[in-house]
Design a protein around this motif. Structure first.
Motif, PDB file in Angstrom:
ATOM      1  N   ARG A   1       9.746  14.814   2.503  1.00 14.37           N
ATOM      2  CA  ARG A   1       8.679  15.098   1.538  1.00 14.37           C
ATOM      3  C   ARG A   1       8.257  13.885   0.707  1.00 14.37           C
ATOM      4  O   ARG A   1       7.134  13.850   0.205  1.00 14.37           O
ATOM      5  CB  ARG A   1       9.134  16.205   0.576  1.00 14.37           C
ATOM      6  N   ASN A   2       9.133  12.921   0.553  1.00 13.93           N
ATOM      7  CA  ASN A   2       8.848  11.823  -0.379  1.00 13.93           C
ATOM      8  C   ASN A   2       9.184  10.461   0.228  1.00 13.93           C
ATOM      9  O   ASN A   2      10.003  10.368   1.155  1.00 13.93           O
ATOM     10  CB  ASN A   2       9.643  11.988  -1.679  1.00 13.93           C
ATOM     11  N   VAL A   3       8.528   9.455  -0.329  1.00 16.03           N
ATOM     12  CA  VAL A   3       8.811   8.059   0.010  1.00 16.03           C
ATOM     13  C   VAL A   3       9.043   7.324  -1.306  1.00 16.03           C
ATOM     14  O   VAL A   3       8.169   7.320  -2.192  1.00 16.03           O
ATOM     15  CB  VAL A   3       7.648   7.401   0.782  1.00 16.03           C
ATOM     16  N   GLY A   4      10.219   6.742  -1.456  1.00 18.76           N
ATOM     17  CA  GLY A   4      10.520   5.983  -2.666  1.00 18.76           C
ATOM     18  C   GLY A   4      11.048   4.607  -2.337  1.00 18.76           C
ATOM     19  O   GLY A   4      11.452   4.326  -1.206  1.00 18.76           O
ATOM     20  N   LEU A   5      10.991   3.719  -3.314  1.00 19.25           N
ATOM     21  CA  LEU A   5      11.486   2.364  -3.125  1.00 19.25           C
ATOM     22  C   LEU A   5      13.004   2.319  -3.275  1.00 19.25           C
ATOM     23  O   LEU A   5      13.560   2.916  -4.207  1.00 19.25           O
ATOM     24  CB  LEU A   5      10.847   1.406  -4.141  1.00 19.25           C
ATOM     25  N   SER A   6      13.654   1.612  -2.390  1.00 20.94           N
ATOM     26  CA  SER A   6      15.083   1.338  -2.545  1.00 20.94           C
ATOM     27  C   SER A   6      15.244   0.252  -3.598  1.00 20.94           C
ATOM     28  O   SER A   6      14.270  -0.317  -4.090  1.00 20.94           O
ATOM     29  CB  SER A   6      15.674   0.877  -1.214  1.00 20.94           C
ATOM     30  N   GLU A   7      16.502  -0.050  -3.936  1.00 20.70           N
ATOM     31  CA  GLU A   7      16.718  -1.149  -4.898  1.00 20.70           C
ATOM     32  C   GLU A   7      16.164  -2.456  -4.353  1.00 20.70           C
ATOM     33  O   GLU A   7      15.514  -3.227  -5.073  1.00 20.70           O
ATOM     34  CB  GLU A   7      18.211  -1.288  -5.194  1.00 20.70           C
ATOM     35  N   ALA A   8      16.390  -2.723  -3.050  1.00 19.70           N
ATOM     36  CA  ALA A   8      15.836  -3.937  -2.436  1.00 19.70           C
ATOM     37  C   ALA A   8      14.312  -3.892  -2.461  1.00 19.70           C
ATOM     38  O   ALA A   8      13.640  -4.911  -2.691  1.00 19.70           O
ATOM     39  CB  ALA A   8      16.348  -4.069  -1.003  1.00 19.70           C
TER      40      ALA A   8
ATOM     41  N   ILE B   1      13.179   4.484   0.680  1.00 20.80           N
ATOM     42  CA  ILE B   1      14.043   5.643   0.911  1.00 20.80           C
ATOM     43  C   ILE B   1      13.117   6.762   1.362  1.00 20.80           C
ATOM     44  O   ILE B   1      12.257   7.218   0.598  1.00 20.80           O
ATOM     45  CB  ILE B   1      14.804   6.047  -0.367  1.00 20.80           C
ATOM     46  N   ARG B   2      13.264   7.213   2.619  1.00 26.73           N
ATOM     47  CA  ARG B   2      12.351   8.178   3.199  1.00 26.73           C
ATOM     48  C   ARG B   2      13.031   9.551   3.288  1.00 26.73           C
ATOM     49  O   ARG B   2      14.169   9.664   3.736  1.00 26.73           O
ATOM     50  CB  ARG B   2      11.913   7.735   4.595  1.00 26.73           C
ATOM     51  N   THR B   3      12.310  10.578   2.886  1.00 28.29           N
ATOM     52  CA  THR B   3      12.723  11.964   3.113  1.00 28.29           C
ATOM     53  C   THR B   3      11.552  12.675   3.767  1.00 28.29           C
ATOM     54  O   THR B   3      10.479  12.104   3.961  1.00 28.29           O
ATOM     55  CB  THR B   3      13.093  12.666   1.791  1.00 28.29           C
TER      56      THR B   3
ATOM     57  N   SER C   1       0.830  -1.208   0.000  1.00 29.58           N
ATOM     58  CA  SER C   1       0.000   0.000   0.000  1.00 29.58           C
ATOM     59  C   SER C   1       0.866   1.259   0.000  1.00 29.58           C
ATOM     60  O   SER C   1       0.601   2.217  -0.742  1.00 29.58           O
ATOM     61  CB  SER C   1      -0.926  -0.011   1.227  1.00 29.58           C
ATOM     62  N   VAL C   2       1.928   1.263   0.816  1.00 31.50           N
ATOM     63  CA  VAL C   2       2.840   2.416   0.834  1.00 31.50           C
ATOM     64  C   VAL C   2       3.523   2.568  -0.519  1.00 31.50           C
ATOM     65  O   VAL C   2       3.667   3.690  -1.053  1.00 31.50           O
ATOM     66  CB  VAL C   2       3.890   2.264   1.960  1.00 31.50           C
ATOM     67  N   ALA C   3       3.943   1.463  -1.116  1.00 35.84           N
ATOM     68  CA  ALA C   3       4.604   1.505  -2.426  1.00 35.84           C
ATOM     69  C   ALA C   3       3.656   2.041  -3.494  1.00 35.84           C
ATOM     70  O   ALA C   3       4.083   2.768  -4.408  1.00 35.84           O
ATOM     71  CB  ALA C   3       5.100   0.116  -2.799  1.00 35.84           C
ATOM     72  N   ARG C   4       2.394   1.733  -3.391  1.00 33.95           N
ATOM     73  CA  ARG C   4       1.413   2.180  -4.383  1.00 33.95           C
ATOM     74  C   ARG C   4       1.137   3.676  -4.240  1.00 33.95           C
ATOM     75  O   ARG C   4       1.043   4.401  -5.243  1.00 33.95           O
ATOM     76  CB  ARG C   4       0.109   1.388  -4.225  1.00 33.95           C
ATOM     77  N   HIS C   5       1.012   4.155  -2.996  1.00 27.24           N
ATOM     78  CA  HIS C   5       0.662   5.566  -2.767  1.00 27.24           C
ATOM     79  C   HIS C   5       1.895   6.466  -2.616  1.00 27.24           C
ATOM     80  O   HIS C   5       1.754   7.689  -2.670  1.00 27.24           O
ATOM     81  CB  HIS C   5      -0.203   5.687  -1.504  1.00 27.24           C
ATOM     82  N   ARG C   6       3.053   5.835  -2.404  1.00 24.68           N
ATOM     83  CA  ARG C   6       4.274   6.582  -2.078  1.00 24.68           C
ATOM     84  C   ARG C   6       4.017   7.515  -0.882  1.00 24.68           C
ATOM     85  O   ARG C   6       4.518   8.630  -0.814  1.00 24.68           O
ATOM     86  CB  ARG C   6       4.744   7.411  -3.276  1.00 24.68           C
ATOM     87  N   SER C   7       3.242   7.007   0.054  1.00 27.12           N
ATOM     88  CA  SER C   7       2.887   7.808   1.221  1.00 27.12           C
ATOM     89  C   SER C   7       2.417   6.890   2.344  1.00 27.12           C
ATOM     90  O   SER C   7       1.529   6.055   2.131  1.00 27.12           O
ATOM     91  CB  SER C   7       1.778   8.810   0.882  1.00 27.12           C
TER      92      SER C   7
END
Length: 323
Positions: free
Chosen positions: A62-69, A58-60, A20-26
């Protein structure tokens, strides 16, 4: 070296949160979707990352992104999770309405007499249920064989099974062709079978079944001999029609040839009765809708056929008794 394919306890925990987090990036939007707090969502993902042994996001500020793993995990986890959801939906659907595959184990002799008209009407009433009929003369363990129900004569059904009548009690009859009886004579007593060719049947346990009779209230078993050993009653009946000898078979499968004059009944005073034919299945607590629908269909047809056999006076008498 043998590999252990057992899934660790809790290995799937947090996967839905991760997807769900990966889908919404949030984390906040994912938490709203799943109806939990952002803190709970963050804890679930962190616990998953600890089990996996790598950071998945990878959390900042402002943003949430997927790491390589996380990308690799997502590529494998998403289709697998969707398959699990689909599997749950399919299972839930089978548990809510009559659908799916209904597997029955039945003796060969029962199929044309009882099951063909029954299955035809059931399939018309429940088109989403597929019916599979596995012909077997032996006693089958329903659970081990993956069957929903079975059909057998009443005396062979285990007492822990639930049974629904398909056919009324009937006798086992000895029949022979007119040609055979003209050639060998008609037996009048059970002992006369010693001079006759008798078609026998081998049981599922490997033994050859004796012929059963009654004399008064006394059951009698007769050891007979003859040119053919069969594994089912239709084969025995066919051999009798060809004049190979006498056969002892359930009366319902012999009724047609007897009425047509192709077979004659002998030793009628000694014919033993059987309890009839039953549909049987395990506990009602384990019953799926497809089996419940089939059982109800059997009961309805049995009641309808019984009423159809009653004469008008008999129906009025039964109605008067109820009042």
């Amino acid at each position: 070296m043998k590999r252990n394919f057992t899934v660790r306890r809790g290995a799937l925990d947090g996967v839905e949160a991760f997807l769900s987090v990966a889908r919404h990036r949030s984390f906040r939007k994912a938490a709203a979707e799943l109806g939990v707090t952002p803190s709970a969502m963050s804890q679930a993902v962190r616990a998953l990352e600890l089990r996996v042994g790598a950071a998945l996001f990878i959390r900042t500020t402002r943003n949430v992104g997927l790491s390589e793993a996380g990308e690799r995990f997502h590529a494998r986890a998403r289709p697998a999770f969707e398959e699990l959801i689909a599997a749950s939906d399919v299972a839930r659907d089978l548990g809510q309405r009559p659908s799916g595959l209904l597997r029955l184990t039945v003796p060969r002799a029962v199929v044309p007499i009882l099951l063909e008209p029954l299955i035809a009407s059931f399939s018309k009433a429940y088109p989403e249920v597929e019916v599979e009929i596995a012909v077997s003369e032996g006693l089958v363990d329903l659970a081990a064989g993956g069957f929903d129900a079975g059909v057998r004569m009443g005396q062979f059904i285990a007492p822990d099974m639930i049974a629904v009548r398909l056919a009324p009690p009937f006798p086992f009859v000895v029949v022979g062709s007119p040609k055979y009886l003209r050639r060998r004579g008609t037996p009048e007593q059970i002992d006369d079978l010693r001079q006759h060719a008798c078609i026998r049947i081998r049981r599922s346990n490997g033994t050859i079944a004796p012929w059963s009779f009654v004399s008064g209230n006394k059951p009698i078993e007769a050891i007979v001999s003859g040119p053919l050993i069969a594994y089912d009653f239709p084969t025995m009946l066919g051999a009798a029609l060809e004049g190979m000898g006498l056969a002892q078979v359930p009366s319902p499968i012999a009724t047609g040839p007897v009425k047509a004059g192709k077979l004659l009944q002998v030793l009628q005073p000694f014919a033993p009765m059987t309890p009839g034919v039953f549909l049987y299945y395990p506990s009602r607590h384990q019953m799926m809708p497809k089996l419940r629908a089939f059982v109800d269909h059997v009961k309805h047809r049995s009641a309808t056929n019984h009423d159809a056999r009653l004469q008008p006076d008999d129906r009025r008498a039964r109605s008067t008794k109820k009042r």
